[in-house]
Design a protein around this motif. Structure first.
Motif, short mmCIF file in Angstrom:
data_model
loop_
_atom_site.label_atom_id
_atom_site.label_comp_id
_atom_site.label_asym_id
_atom_site.label_seq_id
_atom_site.Cartn_x
_atom_site.Cartn_y
_atom_site.Cartn_z
N UNK A 12 10.27 -2.33 -21.41
CA UNK A 12 10.22 -2.33 -22.87
C UNK A 12 9.49 -1.10 -23.40
N UNK A 13 9.80 0.06 -22.84
CA UNK A 13 9.19 1.30 -23.33
C UNK A 13 9.85 1.70 -24.64
N UNK A 14 9.14 1.52 -25.72
CA UNK A 14 9.68 1.84 -27.04
C UNK A 14 9.64 3.35 -27.29
N UNK A 15 10.57 3.79 -28.11
CA UNK A 15 10.69 5.23 -28.36
C UNK A 15 9.40 5.82 -28.92
N UNK A 16 8.78 5.12 -29.85
CA UNK A 16 7.55 5.66 -30.44
C UNK A 16 6.42 5.75 -29.41
N UNK A 17 6.41 4.83 -28.45
CA UNK A 17 5.39 4.86 -27.40
C UNK A 17 5.64 6.04 -26.44
N UNK A 18 6.91 6.26 -26.16
CA UNK A 18 7.26 7.39 -25.29
C UNK A 18 6.90 8.71 -25.96
N UNK A 19 7.24 8.87 -27.22
CA UNK A 19 6.97 10.11 -27.93
C UNK A 19 5.47 10.35 -28.13
N UNK A 20 4.72 9.26 -28.13
CA UNK A 20 3.26 9.39 -28.31
C UNK A 20 2.59 10.09 -27.14
N UNK A 21 3.30 10.23 -26.03
CA UNK A 21 2.72 10.89 -24.85
C UNK A 21 2.79 12.41 -24.96
N UNK A 22 3.42 12.92 -26.00
CA UNK A 22 3.59 14.37 -26.15
C UNK A 22 2.25 15.10 -26.15
N UNK A 23 1.23 14.50 -26.75
CA UNK A 23 -0.08 15.14 -26.81
C UNK A 23 -0.66 15.32 -25.41
N UNK A 24 -0.45 14.34 -24.54
CA UNK A 24 -0.96 14.43 -23.17
C UNK A 24 -0.26 15.55 -22.41
N UNK A 25 1.04 15.70 -22.62
CA UNK A 25 1.78 16.77 -21.94
C UNK A 25 1.31 18.15 -22.43
N UNK A 26 1.05 18.26 -23.71
CA UNK A 26 0.55 19.53 -24.25
C UNK A 26 -0.83 19.85 -23.68
N UNK A 27 -1.65 18.82 -23.51
CA UNK A 27 -2.98 19.03 -22.93
C UNK A 27 -2.86 19.49 -21.48
N UNK A 28 -1.91 18.92 -20.73
CA UNK A 28 -1.70 19.33 -19.34
C UNK A 28 -1.22 20.78 -19.27
N UNK A 29 -0.36 21.15 -20.20
CA UNK A 29 0.15 22.52 -20.23
C UNK A 29 -0.98 23.50 -20.53
N UNK A 30 -1.84 23.15 -21.46
CA UNK A 30 -2.97 24.00 -21.79
C UNK A 30 -3.92 24.11 -20.62
N UNK A 31 -4.15 23.00 -19.93
CA UNK A 31 -5.04 23.01 -18.77
C UNK A 31 -4.47 23.89 -17.67
N UNK A 32 -3.17 23.79 -17.42
CA UNK A 32 -2.53 24.61 -16.38
C UNK A 32 -2.70 26.09 -16.69
N UNK A 33 -2.57 26.46 -17.95
CA UNK A 33 -2.75 27.85 -18.33
C UNK A 33 -4.19 28.30 -18.13
N UNK A 34 -5.14 27.44 -18.44
CA UNK A 34 -6.55 27.77 -18.23
C UNK A 34 -6.87 27.93 -16.74
N UNK A 35 -6.17 27.17 -15.91
CA UNK A 35 -6.38 27.25 -14.47
C UNK A 35 -5.67 28.45 -13.85
N UNK A 36 -4.73 29.01 -14.58
CA UNK A 36 -4.03 30.20 -14.10
C UNK A 36 -2.91 29.92 -13.11
N UNK A 37 -2.42 28.68 -13.03
CA UNK A 37 -1.34 28.40 -12.10
C UNK A 37 -0.01 28.81 -12.73
N UNK A 38 0.92 29.22 -11.87
CA UNK A 38 2.16 29.82 -12.35
C UNK A 38 3.37 28.90 -12.23
N UNK A 39 3.27 27.83 -11.45
CA UNK A 39 4.43 26.98 -11.26
C UNK A 39 4.08 25.70 -10.55
N UNK A 40 5.11 24.93 -10.23
CA UNK A 40 4.93 23.64 -9.57
C UNK A 40 5.59 23.67 -8.19
N UNK A 41 5.08 22.86 -7.25
CA UNK A 41 3.86 22.05 -7.39
C UNK A 41 2.61 22.91 -7.23
#
Length: 268
Positions: A197-226
């Motif tokens: 029962x993952x509602x659309x609004x709940x799924x979209x609410x995770x966008x902030x967490x993904x942006x935080x992870x992206x910012x953290x990755x840039x601060x760490x200087x990593x270039x790719x995954x994994x």
């Protein structure tokens, strides 16, 4: 004389240790004709022995990578709270004394290849905290990359770490990487996780967490995954943190964990 010239040429052009002063002083000892001969001899020798260029290139690459990893370890130390204690990041074995933090993308082929190794490591190390950092870097190319990450974080929020772990494993079990992941794959993985029962609004609410992870990755200087960061939960230093860019082996992860444990002083 030819041997002397060859030695000088190789010393100056191949060792990588000469400074501007020493190079200038050595060059001044030769006439223009001798300098031209040095160039010809060095070029002929390198054509006959291309393995020297390969060896030097490998050394330079290793030096550059070591420098990059040392910088990333220092950045990890400065950002350890975000790596270890972000409440939006799924965590298995939260009481572990050492943490392995993985940045990954569900559409990354190398993440898919290392997934069985990661699963084996997790099962063998219940005393190691494992932190998942959703980082859908291929989202602009393959939208399912971002959708899978968002649903994953929503599954974690609703069902907890074990549900997330099932979801995560189910997606990689599809073998659908590099643009092959389907919306139905994501839906079925959520079902296998026990969260339907993952509602659309709940799924979209995770966008902030993904942006935080992206910012953290840039601060760490990593270039790719994994990308893996291994560090003690308490007593971390730049010396006992390991950074592994790219897919790794079970032995590589275990060695990094032992390094983290061995580098913590008693009472640290």
């Amino acid at each position: 004389m030819k041997k002397l010239i060859l030695t000088a040429a190789l010393t100056l052009s191949l060792t990588g240790y000469a400074t501007a002063d020493t190079t200038g002083a050595a060059a001044a000892a030769f006439s223009d004709a001798q300098k031209a001969q040095i160039g010809e001899i060095a070029a002929d020798y390198l054509r006959a022995h291309p393995e020297i260029l390969i060896e030097m290139s490998q050394k330079l690459q290793a030096q550059a990578q070591n420098k990059q990893m040392a910088s990333a370890a220092g950045a990890a130390l400065a950002n350890q709270d975000a790596l270890l204690n972000d409440p939006s990041s799924p965590v298995l074995h939260p009481k572990g004394d050492v943490a392995v933090i993985q940045f990954f993308d569900y559409q990354c082929i190398f993440c898919a290849k290392v997934a069985p190794t990661v699963e084996q490591f997790i099962s063998k190390n219940p005393d190691v905290r494992f932190v998942y950092k959703e980082w859908p870097i291929f989202g602009s190319r393959w939208p399912a990359s971002v959708q899978a990450a968002k649903v994953g974080l929503s599954v974690y929020k609703k069902g907890g770490a074990e549900a997330y772990h099932r979801y995560h494993a189910a997606l990689y079990a599809t073998g659908h990487d590099e643009g092959k992941l389907l919306d139905e794959d994501i839906r079925q993985a959520a079902v296998k996780a026990g969260v339907t029962d993952t509602r659309r609004e709940e799924v979209e609410a995770t966008d902030a967490a993904l942006k935080a992870n992206d910012q953290l990755a840039k601060q760490l200087g990593i270039q790719g995954t994994p990308a893996f960061f291994i560090m003690p939960v308490k007593g971390a230093t730049a010396e006992n943190i390991s950074v592994i860019p790219g897919a790794t082996s079970l032995q590589g992860l275990q060695a990094a964990v032992e390094k983290a444990r061995g580098g913590v002083k008693k009472g640290g």
